[in-house]
Design a protein around this motif. Structure first.
Motif, mmCIF file in Angstrom:
data_model
loop_
_atom_site.group_PDB
_atom_site.id
_atom_site.type_symbol
_atom_site.label_atom_id
_atom_site.label_comp_id
_atom_site.label_asym_id
_atom_site.label_seq_id
_atom_site.Cartn_x
_atom_site.Cartn_y
_atom_site.Cartn_z
ATOM 1 N N MET A 224 0.839 -1.162 0.000
ATOM 2 C CA MET A 224 0.000 0.000 0.000
ATOM 3 C C MET A 224 0.893 1.237 0.000
ATOM 4 O O MET A 224 1.909 1.278 0.692
ATOM 5 C CB MET A 224 -0.892 -0.019 1.239
ATOM 6 N N ARG A 225 0.517 2.242 -0.774
ATOM 7 C CA ARG A 225 1.228 3.528 -0.769
ATOM 8 C C ARG A 225 0.498 4.473 0.163
ATOM 9 O O ARG A 225 -0.706 4.668 0.043
ATOM 10 C CB ARG A 225 1.264 4.108 -2.175
ATOM 11 N N ILE A 226 1.245 5.079 1.090
ATOM 12 C CA ILE A 226 0.651 5.939 2.106
ATOM 13 C C ILE A 226 1.412 7.258 2.143
ATOM 14 O O ILE A 226 2.641 7.271 2.160
ATOM 15 C CB ILE A 226 0.705 5.266 3.489
ATOM 16 N N LEU A 227 0.662 8.356 2.182
ATOM 17 C CA LEU A 227 1.256 9.688 2.292
ATOM 18 C C LEU A 227 0.849 10.301 3.621
ATOM 19 O O LEU A 227 -0.337 10.428 3.915
ATOM 20 C CB LEU A 227 0.785 10.581 1.147
ATOM 21 N N GLN A 228 1.831 10.671 4.424
ATOM 22 C CA GLN A 228 1.598 11.400 5.666
ATOM 23 C C GLN A 228 1.983 12.855 5.406
ATOM 24 O O GLN A 228 3.034 13.128 4.831
ATOM 25 C CB GLN A 228 2.462 10.841 6.806
ATOM 26 N N ILE A 229 1.146 13.785 5.835
ATOM 27 C CA ILE A 229 1.400 15.212 5.642
ATOM 28 C C ILE A 229 1.480 15.870 7.012
ATOM 29 O O ILE A 229 0.593 15.693 7.845
ATOM 30 C CB ILE A 229 0.287 15.868 4.801
ATOM 31 N N SER A 230 2.548 16.622 7.240
ATOM 32 C CA SER A 230 2.709 17.311 8.519
ATOM 33 C C SER A 230 3.292 18.698 8.297
ATOM 34 O O SER A 230 4.365 18.850 7.728
ATOM 35 C CB SER A 230 3.631 16.516 9.450
ATOM 36 N N SER A 231 2.591 19.697 8.795
ATOM 37 C CA SER A 231 3.087 21.075 8.725
ATOM 38 C C SER A 231 3.746 21.489 10.044
ATOM 39 O O SER A 231 4.034 22.663 10.257
ATOM 40 C CB SER A 231 1.941 22.030 8.386
ATOM 41 N N ALA A 232 3.975 20.522 10.915
ATOM 42 C CA ALA A 232 4.529 20.798 12.248
ATOM 43 C C ALA A 232 5.918 21.409 12.170
ATOM 44 O O ALA A 232 6.755 20.997 11.380
ATOM 45 C CB ALA A 232 4.584 19.514 13.060
ATOM 46 N N ARG A 233 6.148 22.357 13.035
ATOM 47 C CA ARG A 233 7.455 22.985 13.154
ATOM 48 C C ARG A 233 8.108 22.624 14.495
ATOM 49 O O ARG A 233 9.181 23.091 14.823
ATOM 50 C CB ARG A 233 7.326 24.491 12.987
ATOM 51 N N SER A 234 7.400 21.773 15.261
ATOM 52 C CA SER A 234 7.938 21.240 16.515
ATOM 53 C C SER A 234 7.279 19.873 16.751
ATOM 54 O O SER A 234 6.301 19.543 16.112
ATOM 55 C CB SER A 234 7.659 22.189 17.685
ATOM 56 N N ILE A 235 7.837 19.109 17.662
ATOM 57 C CA ILE A 235 7.337 17.769 17.946
ATOM 58 C C ILE A 235 6.432 17.812 19.178
ATOM 59 O O ILE A 235 6.840 18.295 20.238
ATOM 60 C CB ILE A 235 8.500 16.778 18.208
ATOM 61 N N GLY A 236 5.224 17.322 19.003
ATOM 62 C CA GLY A 236 4.264 17.193 20.098
ATOM 63 C C GLY A 236 3.637 15.806 20.021
ATOM 64 O O GLY A 236 4.127 14.930 19.305
ATOM 65 N N LEU B 205 3.682 24.266 2.743
ATOM 66 C CA LEU B 205 2.583 23.991 3.661
ATOM 67 C C LEU B 205 2.271 25.198 4.550
ATOM 68 O O LEU B 205 2.295 25.113 5.771
ATOM 69 C CB LEU B 205 2.892 22.757 4.522
ATOM 70 N N ARG B 206 1.957 26.309 3.922
ATOM 71 C CA ARG B 206 1.726 27.548 4.663
ATOM 72 C C ARG B 206 0.488 27.488 5.557
ATOM 73 O O ARG B 206 0.504 27.952 6.673
ATOM 74 C CB ARG B 206 1.635 28.713 3.699
ATOM 75 N N ASN B 207 -0.609 26.952 5.047
ATOM 76 C CA ASN B 207 -1.832 26.825 5.838
ATOM 77 C C ASN B 207 -2.785 25.855 5.137
ATOM 78 O O ASN B 207 -2.465 25.318 4.083
ATOM 79 C CB ASN B 207 -2.493 28.192 6.062
ATOM 80 N N ASP C 17 -3.587 26.434 1.304
ATOM 81 C CA ASP C 17 -2.438 26.589 0.416
ATOM 82 C C ASP C 17 -2.676 25.754 -0.850
ATOM 83 O O ASP C 17 -2.229 24.616 -0.966
ATOM 84 C CB ASP C 17 -1.167 26.148 1.142
ATOM 85 N N ILE C 18 -3.385 26.347 -1.789
ATOM 86 C CA ILE C 18 -3.807 25.634 -3.000
ATOM 87 C C ILE C 18 -2.617 25.198 -3.849
ATOM 88 O O ILE C 18 -2.593 24.074 -4.354
ATOM 89 C CB ILE C 18 -4.763 26.508 -3.843
ATOM 90 N N SER C 19 -1.610 26.036 -4.006
ATOM 91 C CA SER C 19 -0.485 25.667 -4.870
ATOM 92 C C SER C 19 0.256 24.444 -4.324
ATOM 93 O O SER C 19 0.642 23.554 -5.084
ATOM 94 C CB SER C 19 0.479 26.847 -5.054
ATOM 95 N N THR C 20 0.440 24.375 -3.019
ATOM 96 C CA THR C 20 1.087 23.204 -2.439
ATOM 97 C C THR C 20 0.174 21.983 -2.540
ATOM 98 O O THR C 20 0.641 20.877 -2.831
ATOM 99 C CB THR C 20 1.475 23.453 -0.964
ATOM 100 N N ALA C 21 -1.125 22.161 -2.358
ATOM 101 C CA ALA C 21 -2.073 21.050 -2.482
ATOM 102 C C ALA C 21 -2.016 20.450 -3.891
ATOM 103 O O ALA C 21 -2.039 19.223 -4.046
ATOM 104 C CB ALA C 21 -3.487 21.517 -2.161
ATOM 105 N N VAL C 22 -1.884 21.275 -4.896
ATOM 106 C CA VAL C 22 -1.791 20.787 -6.282
ATOM 107 C C VAL C 22 -0.504 19.983 -6.453
ATOM 108 O O VAL C 22 -0.504 18.903 -7.057
ATOM 109 C CB VAL C 22 -1.870 21.967 -7.275
ATOM 110 N N LYS C 23 0.610 20.488 -5.931
ATOM 111 C CA LYS C 23 1.885 19.776 -6.037
ATOM 112 C C LYS C 23 1.824 18.417 -5.328
ATOM 113 O O LYS C 23 2.300 17.415 -5.852
ATOM 114 C CB LYS C 23 3.026 20.621 -5.465
#
Length: 75
Positions: free
Chosen positions: A1-13, A60-62, A65-71
């Motif tokens: 299975m191919r899985i994509l995880q997306i994280s905009s985190a700038r710190s670890i919680g 991943l600005r927010n 963020d449409i341009s990043t979503a397209v990419k």
């Protein structure tokens, strides 16, 4: 299975720890894991079992963020 995880985190919680643990375990089980992270994300070091070439950086600005979503969608 191919899985994509997306994280905009700038710190670890707690949420980031969960994503890292889940990603590493899924990779260990043979799944093809990819991660989309912000540049210089501390998550990169936590994804020890995800192949480095499968960790990609995006602004991943927010949530709107449409341009990043397209990419990311082209993956």
């Amino acid at each position: 299975m191919r899985i994509l995880q997306i994280s905009s985190a700038r710190s670890i919680g707690g949420g980031e720890r969960h994503v890292a643990d889940l990603s590493n375990e899924l990779a260990k089980r043979g799944h093809n894991l990819f991660a989309a992270l912000v540049p210089d994300s501390p998550m990169r070091g936590e994804l020890s079992l995800v192949p480095p070439q499968n960790i990609l950086e995006f602004p991943l600005r927010n949530a709107l963020d449409i341009s990043t979503a397209v990419k990311i969608g082209k993956l």
